[in-house]
Write an enzyme that holds these catalytic residues in place. Sequence first.
Site, short mmCIF file in Angstrom:
data_model
loop_
_atom_site.label_atom_id
_atom_site.label_comp_id
_atom_site.label_asym_id
_atom_site.label_seq_id
_atom_site.Cartn_x
_atom_site.Cartn_y
_atom_site.Cartn_z
CB CYS A 32 10.49 0.50 -12.36
SG CYS A 32 9.50 -0.43 -11.17
CB CYS A 40 8.58 2.30 -9.66
SG CYS A 40 9.55 0.81 -9.45
CG ASP A 41 8.61 5.57 -11.91
OD1 ASP A 41 8.45 5.97 -10.74
OD2 ASP A 41 9.72 5.25 -12.37
#
Length: 317
Positions: free
Chosen positions: A140, A143-144
């Site tokens: 992701c 997300c990261d």
Amino acid sequence: MATTTEHIHCLIIGSGPAGYTAAIYAARADLKPVLYTGLTPGGQLTETTEVDNFPGYPKGVTGPVLMEDLKAQAERFGTQVRFGLVTKADLIGTPKRVWVDETTEITADTVIISTGASAKWLGLPNETRLRMNAGGVSACAVCDGFFFKGQEVAIVGAGDTAAEEATYLAKLCKKVYMIVRREEMRASKAMQNRVKSTPNIEILWNSETEDILGENTVEGVVVKNSKTGEKRTLNVTGFFVAIGHKPNTDIFKGQITMDDMGYIQVVPGTSKTNIEGVFAVGDCADKHYRQAVTAAGSGCMGALDAERWLAAQPVHA
Ligand code: NDP
């Protein structure tokens, strides 16, 4: 096969942010929800480390802590959270029937499905090891990606997700290598054009990931050109895998309307499925956003839709 039978007013299947948020709302509406967690209580976020984009945590939170917080909040209002895997379902009739761990048969007035989706991985041993140890392997980018600001990263895949995530990463990172296994991309033309016109994305065509290097964190990725056999080591610190997701909806096939990939189709703007009294929330019904906060939002919708649906049912003496 079933040894016990139980009736539940509001059954929630799945324990990601969608399921727990549905539980919070359903419990507060006195629907007496029972939530079955599945085999990974907390869902995909329990495999993540820092979550910096869930509102309400200004200093960030780890995935496992976030999920424990959501669980505690659902339990505070009376949700029964139970460990167990729903293995079979018959949702067409009234009441709905599901089987848990092959031993418990449950009948339910309403069912909220929040079984999520699982990211697909390449299956390389070092991919698994570094992913599990939060070593810089992720599925992701939204997300990261932030953790790799100013660094060089690689992403595998050539669909719309990979194209979207590559351009997202390119805004944060110094350089993005996009590893594409064929000599063309599956992504839409518009997305391909966006990737190709981003100066700090380098596309490696006909390329396969051979290995991910690094003891505790990613220190490089070995890529092999399948046409020439030539190998190259990319000096990257982050490795993103964007080769698709699989919604966890197999047990509902043949009953609930899904798209050709298995994502449950809901009436747009609602959580309603084709079956009366059955609602779908979170990633099992969403291939576009896949964020904890969008899953949580749709979980709220599922509980409100279930509550309104139950209220409209005739009361039997
Ligand atoms: P897709 O299944 O569309 O694409 C997966 C990609 O990964 C393909 O390019 C595939 O290669 C590649 N791949 C699969 N396995 C491997 C492997 N083992 N090694 C290397 N590469 C591999 O998944 P997406 O997640 O991209 O998209 C899912 C759906 O969501 C699609 O319908 C997409 O259009 C949609 N979507 C739409 C968006 C939007 O409209 N903004 C954004 C994101 C997704 P190959 O092509 O060779 O098979």
